[in-house]
Write an enzyme that holds these catalytic residues in place. Structure first.
Site, short mmCIF file in Angstrom:
data_model
loop_
_atom_site.label_atom_id
_atom_site.label_comp_id
_atom_site.label_asym_id
_atom_site.label_seq_id
_atom_site.Cartn_x
_atom_site.Cartn_y
_atom_site.Cartn_z
N SER A 29 36.07 -48.01 34.99
CA SER A 29 37.39 -48.53 34.63
C SER A 29 37.32 -50.02 34.30
O SER A 29 37.89 -50.49 33.30
CB SER A 29 38.38 -48.31 35.77
N GLY A 101 38.74 -40.38 27.70
CA GLY A 101 40.19 -40.51 27.64
C GLY A 101 40.63 -41.92 27.95
O GLY A 101 41.57 -42.44 27.34
N ARG A 129 42.60 -32.99 24.30
CA ARG A 129 43.43 -33.60 25.34
C ARG A 129 44.70 -34.20 24.75
O ARG A 129 44.72 -34.67 23.61
CB ARG A 129 42.65 -34.67 26.10
N GLN A 176 46.11 -44.95 32.82
CA GLN A 176 45.80 -45.06 31.40
C GLN A 176 47.05 -45.37 30.59
O GLN A 176 47.03 -46.24 29.71
CB GLN A 176 45.16 -43.76 30.90
N ASP A 327 40.33 -38.70 40.30
CA ASP A 327 39.06 -38.27 39.73
C ASP A 327 38.11 -37.67 40.77
O ASP A 327 37.10 -37.07 40.42
CB ASP A 327 38.35 -39.45 39.04
N ARG A 358 40.76 -29.37 35.60
CA ARG A 358 39.82 -29.47 36.72
C ARG A 358 40.16 -28.53 37.87
O ARG A 358 39.26 -28.10 38.59
CB ARG A 358 39.74 -30.92 37.19
N ARG A 403 32.43 -34.75 35.76
CA ARG A 403 32.69 -34.66 37.20
C ARG A 403 32.60 -33.23 37.71
O ARG A 403 32.19 -33.00 38.86
CB ARG A 403 34.05 -35.28 37.53
#
Length: 449
Positions: A29, A101, A129, A176, A327, A358, A403
């Protein structure tokens, strides 16, 4: 297949104790934001400890396309000679953001109030997305967008020629979206205000202040109100990127579930908006301690020591903690598989629109390895089998999601049978040294074929 090449099937096998020091990469980040804000300064910003995963490299390439001079100095050190607020040049080609993203949404925000046109695209995962969550508030500044149905990439943005300041209430917790609006506000006159009902990671606010922007944050009845005064002259900085807590999650969680393990993960950023996983693990009974706590570059930092924890218990994770660990839920669900009882995760709708769905991806993979999972639109429950009782043996689909791939490889390190992942290629987007780092600790992860 992975977004950056052919599929890389991988297998993780139960191993002996994990021991040693895990030097994880820089925070993703902060790496993204360092490059973007450096490009919006006049003068040279220097960065050390930059995460050199594909996501961040794609952002560096994008900043070059917008006119900044971005130079890799070697060893994680980079130089960015910026063009100033409002100084982006119109790129010659499509801006390819790969799998990121974060990268695409923040870059869209940075260019949305500049009188230029740019087209954005990415890999198959990113192109699926939703982008409307960002382009809708950017439209309030005067930015126009044309994309595929459902607000998906590829998408062309026509920046506002005469941007206006915006007051925006973020409908769903998203760092975001908040960051995109604040970056757009840099080149708008007057004050841009963002209100978030639930606090999300605050790196953008901290870094904007560090670069010299006037940013105030107050708590109101509506929520956390962030006010940015537009059209500042940002001052070039030296940025030391702390190590990524999201990357640290993988060696930490592996050490907790592999018998006999003792792993030190130094220099991890413990920003309160990012450390929810570690708080949750400790509540479950994990032997996880903070050593040498300190402040570096305005961010709290500590060395994490994780030891094998065979007596962890399932808990109900407070929904209000979700934004600080969004996350990390995939790898938390792996730890939950080795705990006793149910781990309940609520308020996690955001997981459905990450690099993959996810919740769906982890539920299917955990079930394939003998773990009971219940799920709903914004919740899921993992019923732990307890240490020594996770059967393993399943094939898991990574869904082009780094991930997901790493989480299932951690599962295999303590399961009774090997766990296979159909494609570990996406791991390079965020944690390019994952394989050698885990191998040095004693993990048994192999590439198939």
């Amino acid at each position: 297949m992975s977004g950056h090449g052919d599929p890389i099937p991988m297998t993780s096998t139960a191993c002996g104790p994990l021991n040693g020091t895990a030097d994880v990469p820089g925070d993703k980040s902060i790496s993204h934001r360092s490059l973007i804000l450096g490009a919006m300064c006049v003068g040279e910003t220097t960065i050390t400890g930059l995460l050199e995963g594909q996501d961040v490299l794609d952002t560096a390439k994008a900043m070059r396309a917008f006119g900044a001079q971005v130079t890799d100095l070697g060893g994680g050190s980079w130089s960015v000679r910026g063009v100033g607020v409002g100084g982006f040049a119109e790129p010659d080609g499509v801006i390819d953001c790969g799998n990121s993203g974060t990268g695409v949404r923040l870059i869209m925000g940075a260019m949305a109030t500049q009188p230029i046109t740019a087209t954005f695209s990415g890999d198959a995962s990113l192109n699926g997305r939703p982008m409307a969550r960002v382009t809708d508030p950017l439209a309030l500044f005067g930015c126009q967008t044309v994309g595929r149905s459902g607000g998906r990439l590829p998408m062309t943005l026509v920046g506002a020629r005469e941007p206006v300041p915006v007051r925006y209430v973020v409908p769903v917790p998203s760092a975001q979206v908040k960051s995109a609006v604040l970056l757009a506000g840099l080149n708008a006159p007057g004050q841009t205000v963002v209100i978030e009902k639930e606090a999300t990671r605050d790196h953008t606010e901290r870094m904007l202040q560090g670069f010299g922007a006037e940013v105030t944050v107050v708590e109101t009845e509506e929520g956390r109100e962030i006010t940015l005064t537009g059209q500042p002259e940002l001052t070039a900085q030296h940025i030391e990127v702390p190590r990524d807590p999201s990357s640290a999650a993988f060696p930490v969680c592996a050490a907790l579930v592999v018998p006999g393990s003792d792993v030190l993960v130094p220099g991890i950023g413990l920003n309160p908006t990012r450390a929810g996983l570690f708080t949750t693990l400790r509540e479950m009974g994990a032997n996880l301690t903070y050593e040498n706590e300190r402040v570096e570059g305005g961010e709290p930092v500590a060395d994490l020591r994780a030891r094998f924890s065979p007596d962890m218990k399932g808990i109900e994770v407070p929904p209000e903690r979700a934004a600080s660990m969004i996350d990390e839920y995939p790898v938390l669900s792996v730890v939950a598989a080795f705990a006793a009882g149910q781990t309940v995760m609520r308020g996690v709708r955001e997981l459905r629109v990450k690099e993959s769905d996810r919740i769906d991806a982890m539920a299917k993979g955990l079930r394939a390895n003998g773990i009971e999972v219940d799920e709903g639109e914004d919740w899921w429950i993992v019923t732990g089998a307890g240490h020594g009782n996770v059967t393993g043996g399943g094939l898991c689909a990574s869904q082009l999601d780094h991930r997901i791939a790493m989480s299932f490889l951690i599962l295999g390190m303590a399961s009774n049978a090997p766990v296979r992942v159909d494609d570990g290629g996406p791991i390079a987007t965020s944690f390019p040294i994952f394989e050698p780092l885990m191998a040095a600790l004693g993990a048994q992860v192999s590439r198939d074929g």
